[in-house]
Write an enzyme that holds these catalytic residues in place. Sequence first.
Site, PDB file in Angstrom:
ATOM      1  N   ASP A   1       4.935  43.159   2.269  1.00  0.00           N
ATOM      2  CA  ASP A   1       4.630  41.755   1.971  1.00  0.00           C
ATOM      3  C   ASP A   1       5.934  41.007   1.703  1.00  0.00           C
ATOM      4  OD1 ASP A   1       1.722  40.416   0.795  1.00  0.00           O
ATOM      5  OD2 ASP A   1       3.581  39.352   0.309  1.00  0.00           O
TER       6      ASP A   1
ATOM      7  N   ASP B   1       9.162  40.051   6.108  1.00  0.00           N
ATOM      8  CA  ASP B   1       8.620  38.798   6.615  1.00  0.00           C
ATOM      9  C   ASP B   1       7.908  39.179   7.906  1.00  0.00           C
ATOM     10  OD1 ASP B   1       8.037  36.431   7.858  1.00  0.00           O
ATOM     11  OD2 ASP B   1      10.033  35.550   7.608  1.00  0.00           O
TER      12      ASP B   1
ATOM     13  N   LYS C   1      -5.469  31.790  14.331  1.00  0.00           N
ATOM     14  CA  LYS C   1      -6.464  32.838  14.093  1.00  0.00           C
ATOM     15  C   LYS C   1      -7.228  33.160  15.374  1.00  0.00           C
ATOM     16  CE  LYS C   1      -5.564  33.808   9.867  1.00  0.00           C
ATOM     17  NZ  LYS C   1      -5.100  35.147   9.515  1.00  0.00           N
TER      18      LYS C   1
ATOM     19  N   THR D   1      -6.705  29.997  -1.278  1.00  0.00           N
ATOM     20  CA  THR D   1      -7.720  28.936  -1.268  1.00  0.00           C
ATOM     21  C   THR D   1      -7.923  28.284  -2.643  1.00  0.00           C
ATOM     22  OG1 THR D   1      -9.381  30.667  -1.574  1.00  0.00           O
ATOM     23  CG2 THR D   1      -9.053  29.870   0.672  1.00  0.00           C
TER      24      THR D   1
ATOM     25  N   THR E   1      -9.288  33.335  -3.158  1.00  0.00           N
ATOM     26  CA  THR E   1      -7.985  34.015  -3.251  1.00  0.00           C
ATOM     27  C   THR E   1      -6.943  32.980  -3.655  1.00  0.00           C
ATOM     28  OG1 THR E   1      -7.229  33.523  -1.005  1.00  0.00           O
ATOM     29  CG2 THR E   1      -8.602  35.491  -1.255  1.00  0.00           C
TER      30      THR E   1
ATOM     31  N   TYR F   1      -3.846  26.464  11.903  1.00  0.00           N
ATOM     32  CA  TYR F   1      -4.416  27.686  11.319  1.00  0.00           C
ATOM     33  C   TYR F   1      -5.510  28.244  12.238  1.00  0.00           C
ATOM     34  CZ  TYR F   1      -6.643  30.828   7.958  1.00  0.00           C
ATOM     35  OH  TYR F   1      -7.176  31.936   7.337  1.00  0.00           O
TER      36      TYR F   1
HETATM   37  P1  NAP Z   1      -3.107  35.258  -0.065  1.00  0.00           P
HETATM   38  O1  NAP Z   1      -3.768  35.587  -1.344  1.00  0.00           O
HETATM   39  O2  NAP Z   1      -2.134  34.117  -0.012  1.00  0.00           O
HETATM   40  O3  NAP Z   1      -2.380  36.585   0.463  1.00  0.00           O
HETATM   41  C1  NAP Z   1      -1.557  36.574   1.594  1.00  0.00           C
HETATM   42  C2  NAP Z   1      -0.379  37.473   1.337  1.00  0.00           C
HETATM   43  O4  NAP Z   1       0.464  37.439   2.517  1.00  0.00           O
HETATM   44  C3  NAP Z   1       0.491  36.983   0.178  1.00  0.00           C
HETATM   45  O5  NAP Z   1       0.984  38.049  -0.585  1.00  0.00           O
HETATM   46  C4  NAP Z   1       1.608  36.264   0.900  1.00  0.00           C
HETATM   47  O6  NAP Z   1       2.790  36.140   0.138  1.00  0.00           O
HETATM   48  C5  NAP Z   1       1.784  37.165   2.087  1.00  0.00           C
HETATM   49  N1  NAP Z   1       2.566  36.535   3.134  1.00  0.00           N
HETATM   50  C6  NAP Z   1       2.620  35.221   3.483  1.00  0.00           C
HETATM   51  N2  NAP Z   1       3.502  35.035   4.465  1.00  0.00           N
HETATM   52  C7  NAP Z   1       4.012  36.263   4.751  1.00  0.00           C
HETATM   53  C8  NAP Z   1       4.980  36.719   5.666  1.00  0.00           C
HETATM   54  N3  NAP Z   1       5.619  35.876   6.488  1.00  0.00           N
HETATM   55  N4  NAP Z   1       5.275  38.028   5.692  1.00  0.00           N
HETATM   56  C9  NAP Z   1       4.663  38.900   4.867  1.00  0.00           C
HETATM   57  N5  NAP Z   1       3.753  38.524   3.971  1.00  0.00           N
HETATM   58  C10 NAP Z   1       3.429  37.217   3.908  1.00  0.00           C
HETATM   59  O7  NAP Z   1      -4.174  34.942   1.071  1.00  0.00           O
HETATM   60  P2  NAP Z   1      -5.605  35.575   1.421  1.00  0.00           P
HETATM   61  O8  NAP Z   1      -6.589  34.496   1.249  1.00  0.00           O
HETATM   62  O9  NAP Z   1      -5.808  36.869   0.776  1.00  0.00           O
HETATM   63  O10 NAP Z   1      -5.428  35.762   2.987  1.00  0.00           O
HETATM   64  C11 NAP Z   1      -5.231  37.038   3.585  1.00  0.00           C
HETATM   65  C12 NAP Z   1      -5.551  36.897   5.069  1.00  0.00           C
HETATM   66  O11 NAP Z   1      -6.919  36.527   5.221  1.00  0.00           O
HETATM   67  C13 NAP Z   1      -4.732  35.800   5.749  1.00  0.00           C
HETATM   68  O12 NAP Z   1      -4.386  36.200   7.045  1.00  0.00           O
HETATM   69  C14 NAP Z   1      -5.717  34.647   5.805  1.00  0.00           C
HETATM   70  O13 NAP Z   1      -5.414  33.755   6.845  1.00  0.00           O
HETATM   71  C15 NAP Z   1      -7.021  35.377   6.022  1.00  0.00           C
HETATM   72  N6  NAP Z   1      -8.216  34.631   5.646  1.00  0.00           N
HETATM   73  C16 NAP Z   1      -8.364  34.156   4.396  1.00  0.00           C
HETATM   74  C17 NAP Z   1      -9.529  33.430   4.074  1.00  0.00           C
HETATM   75  C18 NAP Z   1      -9.771  32.864   2.704  1.00  0.00           C
HETATM   76  O14 NAP Z   1     -10.748  32.088   2.526  1.00  0.00           O
HETATM   77  N7  NAP Z   1      -8.969  33.191   1.687  1.00  0.00           N
HETATM   78  C19 NAP Z   1     -10.508  33.228   5.052  1.00  0.00           C
HETATM   79  C20 NAP Z   1     -10.310  33.749   6.328  1.00  0.00           C
HETATM   80  C21 NAP Z   1      -9.169  34.456   6.620  1.00  0.00           C
HETATM   81  P3  NAP Z   1       2.978  34.786  -0.754  1.00  0.00           P
HETATM   82  O15 NAP Z   1       2.035  34.917  -1.894  1.00  0.00           O
HETATM   83  O16 NAP Z   1       4.415  34.838  -1.166  1.00  0.00           O
HETATM   84  O17 NAP Z   1       2.674  33.647   0.172  1.00  0.00           O
END
Ligand code: NAP
Length: 256
Positions: free
Chosen positions: A40, A66, A165, A199, A196, A161
């Site tokens: 991460d 990254d 996706k 969001t 999360t 976004y």
């Molecule tokens: P999250 O809590 O922000 O977790 C994402 C993690 O990825 C964080 O630790 C973030 O670090 C890290 N990250 C961001 N950019 C990165 C990079 N360039 N290289 C390596 N790590 C990186 O988000 P989440 O909601 O759990 O999302 C996880 C996945 O599910 C994402 O792909 C998101 O698009 C997808 N998703 C989420 C939802 C939702 O409603 N939450 C719905 C559909 C899909 P930082 O904290 O430093 O940014």
Amino acid sequence: MKSGRLFNKVAVVAGGASGIGEATCRAFAREGLVGLVIADINRKAGEALAKEIAAPGCPVTFERIDAANEADWSQLAPRVFERYGRVDILVNCAGIGGPLVRPTVENTEEDAWDRTFAVNAKGALFGMKHFIPVMRSCGGGSIVNVSSVYAIVGPRFATSYAASKGACRALSRTAAIQYAAENIRVNTVLPGYVNTPMTRDIHNQPEVRQQRLAETPMGRFAEPEEIALGLLYLASDEASFVTGAELVIDGGMTAR
Ligand code: NAP
């Protein structure tokens, strides 16, 4: 004796420091792994989680990457193989959301589009590109890419976004076809709205919250653990004949 749904396997979870990725690491760590790598960009959160969930017989290491940077992946894959001697599971969960990705089509800036694709789509490409050879040398593996329901339904905002996706979803199917004969399975999880850190701000805005709840027949947002359990199934040998599949976990949103 050690047992579990991921018995004797080694897993790498990109984006594993927070949200869905964090819940995935917690769920995986309980299932008999012999090694777990949290990869991460967020070192502080990733190192703290690694320390917390490491268990006897299951070392957990944090690797700062990254996901958009190919060199980080090309160095990570041999490092993990050297340390653990195998890699069975790769989860591509690193992603970005927030204000950068939200503008409508006519307000989308090229830089924002490029950065969104770099992390959300290219990150999954690089992860697979550099871990597939390692999995091949181990006799197979399971890759799970995290897309979104926005790859299925068009949102009113979040142009770059949703497009990124969609790319991730198509990329997963493509890889599934290319590597099926080598026992490397590639599947996609498409979550609906999840509570999360990504969001948190947006779900705290009453108008958006109401609109999103109204779009979700179950009338609530998912908890990250509810998505992680889908990832666990696809990662495990229980899904041994499942590849190219798309597991939608969205409280009914796309069934409307
Ligand atoms: P999250 O809590 O922000 O977790 C994402 C993690 O990825 C964080 O630790 C973030 O670090 C890290 N990250 C961001 N950019 C990165 C990079 N360039 N290289 C390596 N790590 C990186 O988000 P989440 O909601 O759990 O999302 C996880 C996945 O599910 C994402 O792909 C998101 O698009 C997808 N998703 C989420 C939802 C939702 O409603 N939450 C719905 C559909 C899909 P930082 O904290 O430093 O940014």
